[in-house]
Design a protein around this motif. Structure first.
Motif, PDB file in Angstrom:
ATOM      1  N   GLU A   1       0.844  -1.192   0.000  1.00 56.33           N
ATOM      2  CA  GLU A   1       0.000   0.000   0.000  1.00 56.33           C
ATOM      3  C   GLU A   1       0.879   1.241   0.000  1.00 56.33           C
ATOM      4  OE1 GLU A   1      -3.420   2.133   2.742  1.00 56.33           O
ATOM      5  OE2 GLU A   1      -2.977   0.027   3.037  1.00 56.33           O
ATOM      6  N   PHE A   2       0.428   2.263  -0.691  1.00 57.18           N
ATOM      7  CA  PHE A   2       1.126   3.542  -0.721  1.00 57.18           C
ATOM      8  C   PHE A   2       0.251   4.555  -0.001  1.00 57.18           C
ATOM      9  CE2 PHE A   2       2.377   7.650  -2.320  1.00 57.18           C
ATOM     10  CZ  PHE A   2       3.758   7.560  -2.403  1.00 57.18           C
ATOM     11  N   ASN A   3       0.797   5.158   1.060  1.00 55.36           N
ATOM     12  CA  ASN A   3       0.074   6.188   1.801  1.00 55.36           C
ATOM     13  C   ASN A   3       0.862   7.478   1.664  1.00 55.36           C
ATOM     14  OD1 ASN A   3      -0.599   7.974   4.054  1.00 55.36           O
ATOM     15  ND2 ASN A   3      -1.887   6.291   4.763  1.00 55.36           N
ATOM     16  N   VAL A   4       0.318   8.406   0.913  1.00 48.21           N
ATOM     17  CA  VAL A   4       1.031   9.652   0.623  1.00 48.21           C
ATOM     18  C   VAL A   4       1.347  10.438   1.899  1.00 48.21           C
ATOM     19  CG1 VAL A   4      -1.049  11.054   0.196  1.00 48.21           C
ATOM     20  CG2 VAL A   4       1.111  11.643  -0.923  1.00 48.21           C
TER      21      VAL A   4
ATOM     22  N   PRO B   1     -15.230   6.082   3.349  1.00 54.11           N
ATOM     23  CA  PRO B   1     -14.724   4.704   3.312  1.00 54.11           C
ATOM     24  C   PRO B   1     -13.589   4.563   2.294  1.00 54.11           C
ATOM     25  CG  PRO B   1     -17.118   4.745   3.150  1.00 54.11           C
ATOM     26  CD  PRO B   1     -16.638   6.174   3.047  1.00 54.11           C
ATOM     27  N   TYR B   2     -12.573   3.842   2.698  1.00 50.07           N
ATOM     28  CA  TYR B   2     -11.373   3.694   1.881  1.00 50.07           C
ATOM     29  C   TYR B   2     -11.392   2.352   1.165  1.00 50.07           C
ATOM     30  CZ  TYR B   2      -6.411   2.764   0.949  1.00 50.07           C
ATOM     31  OH  TYR B   2      -5.227   2.438   0.364  1.00 50.07           O
ATOM     32  N   THR B   3     -11.308   2.399  -0.138  1.00 53.55           N
ATOM     33  CA  THR B   3     -11.200   1.201  -0.948  1.00 53.55           C
ATOM     34  C   THR B   3      -9.847   1.234  -1.639  1.00 53.55           C
ATOM     35  OG1 THR B   3     -13.577   1.219  -1.359  1.00 53.55           O
ATOM     36  CG2 THR B   3     -12.219  -0.118  -2.842  1.00 53.55           C
ATOM     37  N   PRO B   4      -8.935   0.335  -1.269  1.00 53.79           N
ATOM     38  CA  PRO B   4      -7.623   0.330  -1.927  1.00 53.79           C
ATOM     39  C   PRO B   4      -7.765   0.177  -3.443  1.00 53.79           C
ATOM     40  CG  PRO B   4      -7.612  -1.081  -0.006  1.00 53.79           C
ATOM     41  CD  PRO B   4      -9.040  -0.688  -0.253  1.00 53.79           C
TER      42      PRO B   4
ATOM     43  N   ASP C   1       7.815   4.956 -15.287  1.00 52.09           N
ATOM     44  CA  ASP C   1       8.339   4.832 -13.929  1.00 52.09           C
ATOM     45  C   ASP C   1       7.288   4.344 -12.928  1.00 52.09           C
ATOM     46  OD1 ASP C   1       9.961   4.915 -11.729  1.00 52.09           O
ATOM     47  OD2 ASP C   1      10.130   7.080 -11.639  1.00 52.09           O
ATOM     48  N   TRP C   2       7.065   3.057 -12.927  1.00 51.94           N
ATOM     49  CA  TRP C   2       6.013   2.443 -12.106  1.00 51.94           C
ATOM     50  C   TRP C   2       6.537   1.868 -10.790  1.00 51.94           C
ATOM     51  CZ3 TRP C   2       0.861   2.622 -13.339  1.00 51.94           C
ATOM     52  CH2 TRP C   2       0.579   3.219 -14.581  1.00 51.94           C
ATOM     53  N   GLU C   3       7.725   2.284 -10.332  1.00 49.24           N
ATOM     54  CA  GLU C   3       8.309   1.668  -9.146  1.00 49.24           C
ATOM     55  C   GLU C   3       7.525   1.929  -7.860  1.00 49.24           C
ATOM     56  OE1 GLU C   3      11.967   3.274  -7.150  1.00 49.24           O
ATOM     57  OE2 GLU C   3      12.004   4.543  -8.918  1.00 49.24           O
ATOM     58  N   TYR C   4       6.750   2.999  -7.778  1.00 50.56           N
ATOM     59  CA  TYR C   4       5.954   3.278  -6.575  1.00 50.56           C
ATOM     60  C   TYR C   4       4.520   2.767  -6.686  1.00 50.56           C
ATOM     61  CZ  TYR C   4       9.686   6.461  -5.136  1.00 50.56           C
ATOM     62  OH  TYR C   4      10.890   6.983  -4.765  1.00 50.56           O
ATOM     63  N   ALA C   5       4.203   2.063  -7.748  1.00 46.93           N
ATOM     64  CA  ALA C   5       2.833   1.569  -7.931  1.00 46.93           C
ATOM     65  C   ALA C   5       2.460   0.623  -6.788  1.00 46.93           C
ATOM     66  CB  ALA C   5       2.692   0.875  -9.276  1.00 46.93           C
ATOM     67  N   ARG C   6       1.365   0.919  -6.158  1.00 47.90           N
ATOM     68  CA  ARG C   6       0.824   0.136  -5.046  1.00 47.90           C
ATOM     69  C   ARG C   6      -0.686   0.379  -5.023  1.00 47.90           C
ATOM     70  NH1 ARG C   6       5.651  -0.192  -4.968  1.00 47.90           N
ATOM     71  NH2 ARG C   6       7.107  -0.479  -3.302  1.00 47.90           N
ATOM     72  N   HIS C   7      -1.314  -0.192  -4.033  1.00 45.29           N
ATOM     73  CA  HIS C   7      -2.707   0.183  -3.786  1.00 45.29           C
ATOM     74  C   HIS C   7      -2.675   1.432  -2.911  1.00 45.29           C
ATOM     75  CE1 HIS C   7      -4.174  -3.560  -5.481  1.00 45.29           C
ATOM     76  NE2 HIS C   7      -5.331  -2.935  -5.532  1.00 45.29           N
ATOM     77  N   GLY C   8      -3.541   2.349  -3.206  1.00 39.00           N
ATOM     78  CA  GLY C   8      -3.625   3.578  -2.441  1.00 39.00           C
ATOM     79  C   GLY C   8      -4.993   4.188  -2.610  1.00 39.00           C
ATOM     80  N   ARG C   9      -5.120   5.405  -2.129  1.00 40.27           N
ATOM     81  CA  ARG C   9      -6.372   6.142  -2.243  1.00 40.27           C
ATOM     82  C   ARG C   9      -6.264   7.037  -3.463  1.00 40.27           C
ATOM     83  NH1 ARG C   9     -10.558   8.036   1.136  1.00 40.27           N
ATOM     84  NH2 ARG C   9      -9.605   7.123   2.987  1.00 40.27           N
ATOM     85  N   TYR C  10      -7.179   6.870  -4.393  1.00 41.40           N
ATOM     86  CA  TYR C  10      -7.148   7.727  -5.563  1.00 41.40           C
ATOM     87  C   TYR C  10      -8.004   8.951  -5.311  1.00 41.40           C
ATOM     88  CZ  TYR C  10     -11.786   6.157  -6.988  1.00 41.40           C
ATOM     89  OH  TYR C  10     -13.123   5.886  -7.043  1.00 41.40           O
ATOM     90  N   LEU C  11      -7.648  10.057  -5.938  1.00 40.05           N
ATOM     91  CA  LEU C  11      -8.348  11.316  -5.738  1.00 40.05           C
ATOM     92  C   LEU C  11      -8.974  11.859  -7.017  1.00 40.05           C
ATOM     93  CD1 LEU C  11      -5.741  12.988  -3.369  1.00 40.05           C
ATOM     94  CD2 LEU C  11      -7.811  11.769  -2.741  1.00 40.05           C
ATOM     95  N   LEU C  12      -8.923  11.107  -8.097  1.00 43.19           N
ATOM     96  CA  LEU C  12      -9.514  11.580  -9.352  1.00 43.19           C
ATOM     97  C   LEU C  12     -10.849  10.925  -9.592  1.00 43.19           C
ATOM     98  CD1 LEU C  12      -6.502  11.675 -11.795  1.00 43.19           C
ATOM     99  CD2 LEU C  12      -7.732  13.583 -10.827  1.00 43.19           C
TER     100      LEU C  12
END
Length: 154
Positions: free
Chosen positions: A69-72, A112-115, A143-154
């Motif tokens: 998971e990626f948490n900004v 509610p957070y959906t990864p 450059d996809w090295e930080y690709a994880r599940h996270g919260r999208y904002l778009l």
């Protein structure tokens, strides 16, 4: 994770297509695309932002299940700590910026957070515009090295 994300994004037309994956080194070879980076003053224009948003939304909706998971918010905290330990200079209003960041995190926590599969490094230099004679080329996300599940904002 980088390979799975890059491979899926290539299949969706978001990134250059992966043509070879070398294990155990985890080297990714993608299709070569003749193109150019998109300068900051260009990528923030409405036409480019719409093109960027379209690609990002596609990955959020159809991207693969990714490990981790990626948490900004945690990322900013970690980078701030490292920067301070190295005596980096911060903007004069850094404390205010961090306060606003905490307010945003608190507001998001109410929803509610959906990864969701995310790229997490949308720096303008990670976007490439294909050079297509006489036409507008596709933009590709690199450059996809930080690709994880996270919260999208778009």
């Amino acid at each position: 994770m980088e390979y799975a994300a890059n491979y899926a994004a290539g299949q969706m037309g978001i990134a250059p297509e992966v043509v070879y994956f070398i294990e155990p080194e985890n080297y990714i070879v993608t299709k070569f695309i003749t193109g150019k980076t998109i300068p900051p003053d260009v990528i923030k224009t409405p036409d480019y932002l719409a093109r960027v948003a379209k690609k990002i939304r596609l990955f959020h909706r159809r991207g693969p299940k990714l490990k981790g998971e990626f948490n900004v918010f945690r990322r900013v905290e970690m980078l701030t700590k490292i920067s301070k330990s190295n005596n980096a200079k911060f903007p004069h209003d850094w404390d205010w910026i961090m306060q606003k960041t905490k307010e945003v995190e608190k507001a998001l926590a109410k929803d509610p957070y959906t990864p969701t599969p995310t790229h997490n490094d949308l720096l303008n230099l990670n976007w490439l515009e294909e050079d297509v004679p006489g036409d507008i080329g596709e933009i590709r996300l690199l450059d996809w090295e930080y690709a994880r599940h996270g919260r999208y904002l778009l």
